[in-house]
Write a protein that holds these residues in place. Structure first.
Motif, PDB file in Angstrom:
ATOM      1  N   UNK A   8       0.814  -1.209   0.000  1.00  0.00           N
ATOM      2  CA  UNK A   8       0.000   0.000   0.000  1.00  0.00           C
ATOM      3  C   UNK A   8       0.848   1.259   0.000  1.00  0.00           C
ATOM      4  N   UNK A   9       1.908   1.275   0.785  1.00  0.00           N
ATOM      5  CA  UNK A   9       2.792   2.444   0.843  1.00  0.00           C
ATOM      6  C   UNK A   9       3.457   2.679  -0.507  1.00  0.00           C
ATOM      7  N   UNK A  10       3.909   1.610  -1.157  1.00  0.00           N
ATOM      8  CA  UNK A  10       4.543   1.758  -2.469  1.00  0.00           C
ATOM      9  C   UNK A  10       3.543   2.269  -3.518  1.00  0.00           C
ATOM     10  N   UNK A  11       2.337   1.732  -3.514  1.00  0.00           N
ATOM     11  CA  UNK A  11       1.327   2.173  -4.476  1.00  0.00           C
ATOM     12  C   UNK A  11       0.924   3.626  -4.232  1.00  0.00           C
ATOM     13  N   UNK A  12       0.732   3.988  -2.963  1.00  0.00           N
ATOM     14  CA  UNK A  12       0.372   5.370  -2.636  1.00  0.00           C
ATOM     15  C   UNK A  12       1.486   6.333  -3.038  1.00  0.00           C
ATOM     16  N   UNK A  13       2.721   5.945  -2.771  1.00  0.00           N
ATOM     17  CA  UNK A  13       3.862   6.792  -3.123  1.00  0.00           C
ATOM     18  C   UNK A  13       3.986   6.926  -4.633  1.00  0.00           C
ATOM     19  N   UNK A  14       3.774   5.846  -5.356  1.00  0.00           N
ATOM     20  CA  UNK A  14       3.848   5.896  -6.819  1.00  0.00           C
ATOM     21  C   UNK A  14       2.809   6.870  -7.368  1.00  0.00           C
ATOM     22  N   UNK A  15       1.617   6.855  -6.810  1.00  0.00           N
ATOM     23  CA  UNK A  15       0.575   7.770  -7.263  1.00  0.00           C
ATOM     24  C   UNK A  15       0.958   9.219  -6.956  1.00  0.00           C
ATOM     25  N   UNK A  16       1.552   9.441  -5.799  1.00  0.00           N
ATOM     26  CA  UNK A  16       2.001  10.789  -5.443  1.00  0.00           C
ATOM     27  C   UNK A  16       3.083  11.288  -6.399  1.00  0.00           C
ATOM     28  N   UNK A  17       3.984  10.410  -6.802  1.00  0.00           N
ATOM     29  CA  UNK A  17       5.111  10.803  -7.643  1.00  0.00           C
ATOM     30  C   UNK A  17       4.741  10.964  -9.119  1.00  0.00           C
ATOM     31  N   UNK A  28      10.772   2.329   1.592  1.00  0.00           N
ATOM     32  CA  UNK A  28      10.779   0.891   1.334  1.00  0.00           C
ATOM     33  C   UNK A  28      12.018   0.570   0.505  1.00  0.00           C
ATOM     34  N   UNK A  29      12.678  -0.518   0.836  1.00  0.00           N
ATOM     35  CA  UNK A  29      13.910  -0.875   0.132  1.00  0.00           C
ATOM     36  C   UNK A  29      13.637  -1.307  -1.305  1.00  0.00           C
ATOM     37  N   UNK A  30      14.656  -1.178  -2.129  1.00  0.00           N
ATOM     38  CA  UNK A  30      14.575  -1.624  -3.518  1.00  0.00           C
ATOM     39  C   UNK A  30      14.264  -3.124  -3.564  1.00  0.00           C
ATOM     40  N   UNK A  31      14.885  -3.881  -2.674  1.00  0.00           N
ATOM     41  CA  UNK A  31      14.653  -5.325  -2.629  1.00  0.00           C
ATOM     42  C   UNK A  31      13.199  -5.657  -2.340  1.00  0.00           C
ATOM     43  N   UNK A  32      12.585  -4.898  -1.451  1.00  0.00           N
ATOM     44  CA  UNK A  32      11.187  -5.135  -1.111  1.00  0.00           C
ATOM     45  C   UNK A  32      10.283  -4.778  -2.294  1.00  0.00           C
ATOM     46  N   UNK A  33      10.613  -3.695  -2.973  1.00  0.00           N
ATOM     47  CA  UNK A  33       9.842  -3.316  -4.162  1.00  0.00           C
ATOM     48  C   UNK A  33       9.907  -4.439  -5.198  1.00  0.00           C
ATOM     49  N   UNK A  34      11.100  -4.940  -5.459  1.00  0.00           N
ATOM     50  CA  UNK A  34      11.252  -6.034  -6.427  1.00  0.00           C
ATOM     51  C   UNK A  34      10.550  -7.302  -5.952  1.00  0.00           C
ATOM     52  N   UNK A  35      10.608  -7.559  -4.637  1.00  0.00           N
ATOM     53  CA  UNK A  35       9.947  -8.745  -4.089  1.00  0.00           C
ATOM     54  C   UNK A  35       8.438  -8.708  -4.356  1.00  0.00           C
ATOM     55  N   UNK A  36       7.827  -7.547  -4.148  1.00  0.00           N
ATOM     56  CA  UNK A  36       6.379  -7.441  -4.277  1.00  0.00           C
ATOM     57  C   UNK A  36       5.899  -7.232  -5.712  1.00  0.00           C
ATOM     58  N   UNK A  37       6.694  -6.539  -6.539  1.00  0.00           N
ATOM     59  CA  UNK A  37       6.217  -6.161  -7.870  1.00  0.00           C
ATOM     60  C   UNK A  37       7.095  -6.626  -9.022  1.00  0.00           C
ATOM     61  N   UNK A  38       8.317  -7.030  -8.745  1.00  0.00           N
ATOM     62  CA  UNK A  38       9.205  -7.526  -9.790  1.00  0.00           C
ATOM     63  C   UNK A  38       9.937  -6.452 -10.565  1.00  0.00           C
TER      64      UNK A  38
END
Length: 192
Positions: free
Chosen positions: A12-21, A37-47
């Protein structure tokens, strides 16, 4: 918090931040810096960044489609439903310009192609509810018997174009004026 809860919160934090940016600094670096959120976590959840964009597109589109489904399913008849759908789309754009902007811009700004199957699957149930509603009115004789793609062009096409131009800042586009003009004209294009 459970592991599942932390994952959902991170997503949710990554999606909300992406919308803000979006559309400004829509980069991996900006997303991780702003969200914490770390780059590794972003890749883990979304690839990938594109995977995250596809998930955000699906989330925003789901909200728009839910708005449209609610509008038509609460209608008294086909004319009322078409009019409500037009007003609901315009209302969604006015109330959530960030989400409307992402819906209209993401397919051109980010390569969502590899995620097309998932995006289509995410939309399928909502689209079937909309298509089922219009089919029932076709069968009852109040809506012209047209292919689904043509119904979409007549119902959503004009509203989407007005929204795109409004989001781009076109001075001649006024959503309130469109809300007065479009509903009845779109209904006439679809009526039997």
């Amino acid at each position: 918090m459970t592991r599942h809860g932390r994952s959902a919160e991170t997503i949710g934090r990554l999606l909300d931040t992406a919308l803000e940016l979006h559309p400004g600094d829509f980069t991996l670096r900006a997303l991780t810096a702003r969200s914490g959120v770390s780059m590794g976590s972003l890749y883990h959840h979304f690839g990938s960044l594109e995977g995250l964009a596809a998930a955000l597109y699906s989330r925003c589109m789901a909200e728009l489609l839910d708005t449209l489904v609610t509008a038509v399913e609460g209608a008294a008849d086909a004319r009322d439903g078409v009019r409500r759908a037009v007003l609901a789309y315009l209302g969604f754009a006015a109330g959530h310009p960030d989400k409307a902007r992402f819906i209209h811009a993401a397919p051109y700004a980010v390569d969502l192609g590899p995620h097309a199957g998932r995006i289509a699957a995410d939309k399928a149930e909502r689209l079937e509810r909309l298509n089922g509603w219009i089919r029932r009115h076709m069968e009852a004789g109040s809506v012209a018997p047209l292919p689904a793609a043509q119904v979409e062009m007549l119902l959503i096409g004009p509203v989407a174009e007005v929204t795109r131009r409004w989001l781009a800042g076109a001075p001649e586009i006024d959503l309130a004026e469109a809300a007065c003009v479009l509903p009845e004209r779109i209904w006439r294009s679809l009526s039997a």
